[in-house]
Design a protein around this motif. Structure first.
Motif, PDB file in Angstrom:
ATOM      1  N   VAL A 107       0.826  -1.206   0.000  1.00 20.37           N
ATOM      2  CA  VAL A 107       0.000   0.000   0.000  1.00 20.37           C
ATOM      3  C   VAL A 107       0.864   1.261   0.000  1.00 20.37           C
ATOM      4  O   VAL A 107       0.496   2.281  -0.594  1.00 20.37           O
ATOM      5  CB  VAL A 107      -0.976  -0.023   1.190  1.00 20.37           C
ATOM      6  CG1 VAL A 107      -1.640   1.329   1.395  1.00 20.37           C
ATOM      7  CG2 VAL A 107      -2.037  -1.089   0.954  1.00 20.37           C
ATOM      8  N   LYS A 108       2.020   1.180   0.636  1.00 20.99           N
ATOM      9  CA  LYS A 108       2.925   2.342   0.604  1.00 20.99           C
ATOM     10  C   LYS A 108       3.399   2.610  -0.825  1.00 20.99           C
ATOM     11  O   LYS A 108       3.532   3.772  -1.230  1.00 20.99           O
ATOM     12  CB  LYS A 108       4.108   2.114   1.543  1.00 20.99           C
ATOM     13  CG  LYS A 108       3.737   2.252   3.016  1.00 20.99           C
ATOM     14  CD  LYS A 108       4.922   1.955   3.924  1.00 20.99           C
ATOM     15  CE  LYS A 108       4.527   2.042   5.389  1.00 20.99           C
ATOM     16  NZ  LYS A 108       5.648   1.706   6.301  1.00 20.99           N
ATOM     17  N   HIS A 109       3.672   1.561  -1.609  1.00 21.44           N
ATOM     18  CA  HIS A 109       4.031   1.767  -3.014  1.00 21.44           C
ATOM     19  C   HIS A 109       2.876   2.446  -3.760  1.00 21.44           C
ATOM     20  O   HIS A 109       3.092   3.389  -4.523  1.00 21.44           O
ATOM     21  CB  HIS A 109       4.368   0.437  -3.688  1.00 21.44           C
ATOM     22  CG  HIS A 109       5.563  -0.257  -3.121  1.00 21.44           C
ATOM     23  ND1 HIS A 109       6.777   0.376  -2.958  1.00 21.44           N
ATOM     24  CD2 HIS A 109       5.740  -1.537  -2.698  1.00 21.44           C
ATOM     25  CE1 HIS A 109       7.642  -0.476  -2.439  1.00 21.44           C
ATOM     26  NE2 HIS A 109       7.035  -1.641  -2.270  1.00 21.44           N
ATOM     27  N   LEU A 110       1.674   1.971  -3.515  1.00 27.27           N
ATOM     28  CA  LEU A 110       0.513   2.550  -4.184  1.00 27.27           C
ATOM     29  C   LEU A 110       0.299   4.010  -3.769  1.00 27.27           C
ATOM     30  O   LEU A 110      -0.123   4.842  -4.579  1.00 27.27           O
ATOM     31  CB  LEU A 110      -0.729   1.722  -3.850  1.00 27.27           C
ATOM     32  CG  LEU A 110      -1.925   1.815  -4.788  1.00 27.27           C
ATOM     33  CD1 LEU A 110      -1.554   1.378  -6.194  1.00 27.27           C
ATOM     34  CD2 LEU A 110      -3.065   0.966  -4.254  1.00 27.27           C
ATOM     35  N   SER A 111       0.616   4.303  -2.527  1.00 24.23           N
ATOM     36  CA  SER A 111       0.455   5.674  -2.029  1.00 24.23           C
ATOM     37  C   SER A 111       1.351   6.658  -2.776  1.00 24.23           C
ATOM     38  O   SER A 111       0.996   7.823  -2.950  1.00 24.23           O
ATOM     39  CB  SER A 111       0.748   5.719  -0.524  1.00 24.23           C
ATOM     40  OG  SER A 111      -0.194   4.928   0.181  1.00 24.23           O
ATOM     41  N   SER A 112       2.496   6.172  -3.225  1.00 23.94           N
ATOM     42  CA  SER A 112       3.390   7.056  -3.984  1.00 23.94           C
ATOM     43  C   SER A 112       2.759   7.456  -5.313  1.00 23.94           C
ATOM     44  O   SER A 112       3.079   8.520  -5.865  1.00 23.94           O
ATOM     45  CB  SER A 112       4.739   6.375  -4.227  1.00 23.94           C
ATOM     46  OG  SER A 112       4.597   5.254  -5.087  1.00 23.94           O
TER      47      SER A 112
END
Length: 301
Positions: A107-112
């Motif tokens: 989810v952190k990757h997607l947040s970028s």
């Protein structure tokens, strides 16, 4: 959002990595027409999604809607998708990734991607993706930096807890946030989480239309906080789902009072699986004929 243009639907077709490779290769040779790709419930895995990502990063790719629910995608697949869409972010409007193995790292990757000012994603589905507090923090932070496009956010069956919901509430109170649908069923939300949600939506009440909060630990105190939102005359909520939230007579009285006091926009109230006594049953029976509630459908009583 209606997607205009060609679409491919290959739902639950047992497609594995090689199938995703072939599909991505074919679409790369003619990428500009496809608008919708439905590939949920296949066996993509991270490798298959990496092949698809090579299509998404093509500047000629104009895909607007991508369904990859239940495709065994983990952190590496989420990383590849986010990276591809960051390089070509302006067309994608709907991304469905529920029932995958994202975890907080994915989810952190997607947040970028979400914090990219060129990202205009309107619908994001991440139900049952093993997201905990850190993932909710990352999502909320990203959307606060670019809040005006997102209309629908589905995060049910994750491990938000009150702390995760407090991060999300910091987004909801942002005046630039125009989220209309929020789904947080079965996210381990208790009294403090309901307090934070209600407070945030009271400060920015005019956009939210649908709020799904079933199978959480609201209890009567949590529902009282939510009732203070419903009595706000600027609240435009049309659907509220509070099934299996441990609500008893006290909570039902608070809900009834709020709905009587305000000519509510609410059209649908779901209350199955709670514990109303005879007095609550009587209150809601009377409520159905109240002039402020003439359009309200109540289910579960």
């Amino acid at each position: 959002m209606a997607v205009k243009g060609p679409k491919v639907c290959l739902y639950k077709c047992r497609i594995g990595e090689e199938g995703f490779r072939a599909l991505a290769s074919a679409l790369r040779s003619n990428p500009s027409h496809m608008r919708e790709l439905q590939l949920s419930e296949n066996k993509a895995g991270d490798s298959g999604v990496k092949h698809l990502s090579s299509l998404l990063e093509d500047p000629n790719c104009k895909l607007e809607k991508l369904h990859l629910d239940g495709c065994s995608i983990g952190e590496e697949g989420f990383r590849a998708l986010a990276s591809a869409l960051r390089s070509n972010p302006s067309h994608m409007r709907e991304l469905q990734l529920s029932h995958n193995k994202a975890g907080d790292s994915g989810v952190k990757h997607l947040s970028s991607l979400l914090e990219d000012p060129n990202c205009t994603l309107e619908k994001l589905h991440l139900d049952n993706c093993s997201i905990e507090e850190e993932g909710f923090r990352a999502l909320a932070s990203a959307l606060r930096s670019n809040p005006s496009h997102m209309r629908e956010l589905q995060l049910s069956y994750n491990k938000a807890g009150d702390s995760g919901v407090k991060h999300l509430s910091s987004l909801l109170q942002d005046p630039n946030c125009t989220l209309e649908k929020l789904r947080l069923d079965s996210c381990s939300i208790g009294d403090e989480g309901f307090r934070a949600l209600a407070s945030a939506l009271r400060s920015n009440p005019s956009h939210m239309r649908e709020l799904q909060l079933s199978w959480n630990g609201a209890g009567d105190s949590g529902v009282k906080h939510l009732s203070s939102l419903l009595e706000n005359p600027n609240c435009k909520l049309e659907k509220l789902d509070l099934m299996y939230c441990s609500i008893t007579d006290e909570g039902f009285r608070a809900l009834a009072s709020a709905l009587r006091s305000n000519p509510s926009a609410l059209r649908e109230l779901l209350l199955y699986g709670n514990q109303p006594g005879p007095s609550a049953q009587q209150l809601f029976s009377e409520l159905k004929t109240h002039p402020n509630c003439k359009h309200l459908q109540i289910y579960g009583l």
